[in-house]
Design an enzyme around this catalytic site. Sequence first.
Site, PDB file in Angstrom:
ATOM      1  N   ARG A  80       4.158  -8.169   3.629  1.00 48.47           N
ATOM      2  CA  ARG A  80       3.729  -9.237   4.547  1.00 48.47           C
ATOM      3  C   ARG A  80       2.380  -9.829   4.164  1.00 48.47           C
ATOM      4  NH1 ARG A  80       2.278  -8.093   9.287  1.00 48.47           N
ATOM      5  NH2 ARG A  80       2.162  -5.827   9.058  1.00 48.47           N
TER       6      ARG A  80
ATOM      7  N   TYR B 255      13.092   5.297  15.430  1.00 46.41           N
ATOM      8  CA  TYR B 255      12.792   5.416  13.996  1.00 46.41           C
ATOM      9  C   TYR B 255      13.728   6.422  13.344  1.00 46.41           C
ATOM     10  CZ  TYR B 255      10.402   6.770   9.707  1.00 46.41           C
ATOM     11  OH  TYR B 255      10.117   7.066   8.405  1.00 46.41           O
TER      12      TYR B 255
ATOM     13  N   GLU C  56       0.843  -1.185   0.000  1.00 44.84           N
ATOM     14  CA  GLU C  56       0.000   0.000   0.000  1.00 44.84           C
ATOM     15  C   GLU C  56       0.881   1.238   0.000  1.00 44.84           C
ATOM     16  OE1 GLU C  56      -2.224  -0.421   3.676  1.00 44.84           O
ATOM     17  OE2 GLU C  56      -0.652   0.598   4.822  1.00 44.84           O
TER      18      GLU C  56
ATOM     19  N   ASP D 188       8.066 -11.346   5.333  1.00 42.40           N
ATOM     20  CA  ASP D 188       8.285 -10.396   6.427  1.00 42.40           C
ATOM     21  C   ASP D 188       9.678  -9.806   6.250  1.00 42.40           C
ATOM     22  OD1 ASP D 188       8.627  -8.987   8.759  1.00 42.40           O
ATOM     23  OD2 ASP D 188       7.984 -10.613  10.084  1.00 42.40           O
TER      24      ASP D 188
END
Length: 288
Positions: A56, A172, A34, A82
Amino acid sequence: MATVDEDGARNPMILFPEFYRRYGPWAIVAGASEGLGQAYAHVLAERGLNLVTLGRRVEPLERDAELLRRRHRVEVRPLAVDLAAPDLAERVAAATADLDIGLLVYNAALWIIDEFVSTSLADHQRMIDVNCRGVLALTTTIAPRLKQRGRGGIVLMSSMSGFQGSALLATYAATKAFDTVLAEGLWYELAPHGVDVLGCVAGAMATPGFYQVTPPEKQAQAMPMRPEAVARGALDELERRRKPTHLAGWAPRLGHALGALMTRRRRTVFFSDMNHKIYGASLTRRKA
């Protein structure tokens, strides 16, 4: 306009012959289920490249693969995997052993917005696995093949948060700093072998993940870009081969310019304050 493939066959679908010659006939897009990864897949299919799409969830990969085949008449191999898996490199190598891979786009990223001490060690490690370890697994798999063929490209997606420390995104941001610096090193190292590398630094994007984690009243404040615009801009910049790092859109460029005028301390405070203004209230509500 028809072009002629290396085997002499005419292919009327190749509308970007130079791009296809350098980065085709097959591309890998990691994180293609997506959002931005899906946008990369569609832009590459427009340019005539066949695709190996990684993610995934097999259902959205298969669904989008059918759309890509019908719309662009390209081959698509969805691979449910994954990107944090220890055997990622082996699985992708086996799935693509018979393909002439010319381009790798590593778009996938895991980001958890929360205070560092409120995030579990498992979540910190998974961010590192997806955002750093997965990048290394695929680049070490694909880069030697590109070097051997004497042409090709690698795009590593990064983030504005990687230019300095960012509260609520501490781990992150650190993983994105890794991705930016890795892309810059590979840009220099692989250029003599005909392999182009680009680190694409983006800000917020109008993706399902963005809308899921950003409070509705704060979404406009984050100034999200359209994923298609980011993908097109990055691929155009990759082909120009001018620089190792591309700032996607005016918001990252403005943020980078402002950051250059600040000390690292001030930059960390500025962007951390911005994160708190956008996400802080929703974190408070969630924990209440």
